[in-house]
Design a protein around this motif. Structure first.
Motif, short mmCIF file in Angstrom:
data_model
loop_
_atom_site.label_atom_id
_atom_site.label_comp_id
_atom_site.label_asym_id
_atom_site.label_seq_id
_atom_site.Cartn_x
_atom_site.Cartn_y
_atom_site.Cartn_z
N GLY A 182 34.00 20.24 52.11
CA GLY A 182 35.07 19.67 52.92
C GLY A 182 34.40 19.13 54.17
N PHE A 183 35.19 18.70 55.13
CA PHE A 183 34.64 18.10 56.36
C PHE A 183 34.56 19.19 57.43
CE2 PHE A 183 35.23 16.31 60.52
CZ PHE A 183 34.42 15.19 60.53
N ILE A 184 33.35 19.49 57.89
CA ILE A 184 33.17 20.55 58.91
C ILE A 184 32.24 20.03 60.01
CG2 ILE A 184 32.54 22.95 59.37
CD1 ILE A 184 32.88 23.54 56.39
N PRO A 185 32.77 19.78 61.20
CA PRO A 185 31.90 19.29 62.28
C PRO A 185 31.11 20.43 62.93
CG PRO A 185 34.18 19.41 63.04
CD PRO A 185 34.18 19.88 61.61
N PRO A 186 30.00 20.09 63.58
CA PRO A 186 29.22 21.13 64.25
C PRO A 186 29.87 21.54 65.56
CG PRO A 186 28.25 18.98 64.65
CD PRO A 186 29.42 18.74 63.75
N ALA B 10 42.88 19.10 60.18
CA ALA B 10 42.22 17.86 59.74
C ALA B 10 41.38 17.32 60.87
CB ALA B 10 43.27 16.82 59.33
N ASP B 11 40.33 16.61 60.52
CA ASP B 11 39.45 16.06 61.55
C ASP B 11 38.70 14.86 60.97
OD1 ASP B 11 38.22 15.85 63.98
OD2 ASP B 11 37.35 17.87 63.96
N HIS B 12 37.99 14.15 61.86
CA HIS B 12 37.18 13.04 61.39
C HIS B 12 36.00 12.83 62.33
CE1 HIS B 12 38.86 10.77 64.69
NE2 HIS B 12 38.02 9.78 64.42
N ARG C 216 40.95 3.49 62.66
CA ARG C 216 41.90 3.63 61.54
C ARG C 216 41.77 5.00 60.89
NH1 ARG C 216 40.90 -2.21 59.67
NH2 ARG C 216 42.33 -3.35 61.01
N THR C 217 40.55 5.53 60.87
CA THR C 217 40.36 6.88 60.32
C THR C 217 41.12 7.88 61.19
OG1 THR C 217 38.17 6.15 59.64
CG2 THR C 217 38.63 8.50 59.45
#
Ligand code: PLP
Length: 425
Positions: free
Chosen positions: A211-215, A347-349, A326-327
């Motif tokens: 999945g999306f995991i930021p530092p 949710a994140d981007h 847009r993201t």
């Protein structure tokens, strides 16, 4: 029987699971994959004529969208002069210059044909340069399928719940140390115990394969510090994040400079290109300048170089910023839908890469990611697909936007995903 089902039946007789890369088989969400016929811009069509807004984009490379005219023109033009030579071409130099201008810490690089080759070769170089054997990776990070990295890996390995892969000798796996992502105490413990034998620390600067995991703010600087203290080389695996999270990748976004970088996906614009590079003194140890051997019949293939060059040339900082905006709108829309329906959600981007989990608390590690509601994700995925939105078929994969995902596409996606969530609850 649909035409997709009929083709998949034939495929299953030929390929393990009917596919040539595991996650495509929909094992992470159940059901039968569709068979794609063509793509254009933000959309793909399956062989039964169904249309989908695509947020997988060939798992990241297609930052300009499907069949981008500038890429097709470049391919046509290049193809007419021959498809492969195994002799230097100017296209390799031009793509190399294009990359090193934007990522100036890459002083020298080598093109290969897959991310797996890039990370495998970067590790070999790190081992040769340091004279050490061990590598530290982080739980849930996926660095391709070379033996050294199939330990607590993300992507399909996570999707299918496989701990480690049979076929990787224990002697090799034992050289791979793992720690939880964003865990500074665990990092310090590995450094104390194995620092003297650590050749490399490899990381997805932003995880996209669990999945999306930021530092966390201090995580990447801490990796730099531990590498400096122990003498290990820091490798940023930017196969996914490169030219996605910032025009200059993780180094631009987070201000941390690795010793080596691996790239892939976007730098080929949908053709098989990857690269490893970094400090000149290290890269000069690669054959033929140095003794560290690595080669490839199709490395620097002219068609692949042309695809990458056309893509990076079109991907100006302005375009990057537009796709990032847009993201952000998509992520905001998803948060609103979930909040309105009272669904635990995060949710994140970063740049044009995004992700979400059905979990109220932020996700900082693979262990956190596994706490999310995967069953709800599966129902949501299928409800979205029925409504013409193709999300990654796994709760443990990031999503991507392209230049072709305009405001109208984002609005349509949010509307359809709102309905899909309603249906999935
Ligand atoms: N590294 C990362 C961060 C990736 O996301 C991937 C693929 O998804 C790889 C390496 C492996 O690349 P490839 O599939 O081209 O071998």
């Amino acid at each position: 029987m649909t035409r997709s089902a009929e083709i998949m039946q034939r495929a299953r007789a030929l390929f393990p699971g009917g596919v040539n890369s595991p996650v495509r088989a929909f094992g992470g969400v159940g059901g039968e994959p569709f068979v794609v016929e063509r793509g254009e811009g933000a959309r793909i069509w399956d062989v039964d004529g169904r249309e989908y807004l695509d947020y997988v984009l060939s798992w990241g490379p297609l930052v300009l969208g499907h069949a981008a005219p500038v890429v097709l023109d470049a391919l046509r033009d290049t193809m007419e002069r021959g498809t492969s030579f195994g002799i230097p071409t100017e296209l390799e130099v031009r793509l190399g210059e294009c990359i090193t201008q934007r990522m100036q810490h890459i002083e020298m690089l080598r093109f290969v044909s897959s991310g797996t080759e890039a990370t495998m070769s970067a590790l070999r170089l790190a081992r040769a340069a340091t004279g050490r054997s061990r590598v530290l990776k982080f739980d849930g990070c996926y660095h391709g399928h070379a033996d050294a990295f199939l330990v607590r890996a993300g992507s399909g390995v996570a999707t299918l719940g496989l701990p480690n892969s049979p076929g990787v000798p224990d002697a090799v796996a034992s050289l791979t140390l793992t720690a939880p992502y964003n865990d500074l105490a665990a990092l310090a413990a590995v450094a104390t115990r194995h620092g003297n034998d650590l050749a490399a620390i490899i990381v997805e600067p932003v995880i996209g394969n669990a999945g999306f995991i930021p530092p966390d703010l201090g995580f990447l600087p801490a990796l730099r510090q531990v590498a400096d203290q122990t003498g290990a080389l820091l490798i940023f695996d930017e196969v996914m994040t490169g030219f996605r999270i910032a025009p200059g990748g993780a180094t631009e976004r987070f201000g941390v400079t690795p010793d080596l970088v691996t790239l892939g996906k976007v730098i080929g614009g949908g053709l098989p290109v990857a690269a490893y590079g970094g400090r000149r003194d290290l890269m000069e140890q690669v054959a033929p300048t140095g003794p560290v051997y690595q080669a490839g019949t199709l490395s620097g293939n002219p068609l692949a170089m042309a695809g990458g060059l056309a893509t990076l040339t079109a991907l100006t900082p302005e375009l990057h910023a537009r796709i990032e905006r847009r993201t952000a709108s998509l992520v905001m829309g998803l948060r609103e839908i979930a909040a309105r329906r009272g669904v635990p959600f995060t949710a994140d981007h970063a740049g044009s890469m995004f992700g979400f989990f059905f979990r109220a608390e932020p996700v900082r590690s693979f262990a956190d990611a596994k706490q999310a509601d995967v069953e709800l994700f599966k129902r949501f995925f299928h409800a979205a697909l029925e409504r013409g939105v193709y999300l990654a078929p796994s709760a443990f994969e990031a999503g991507f936007l392209s230049a072709a995902h305009g405001d109208a596409e984002i609005a349509a996606t949010i509307e359809r995903l709102d309905e899909a969530l309603g249906a999935a609850l």
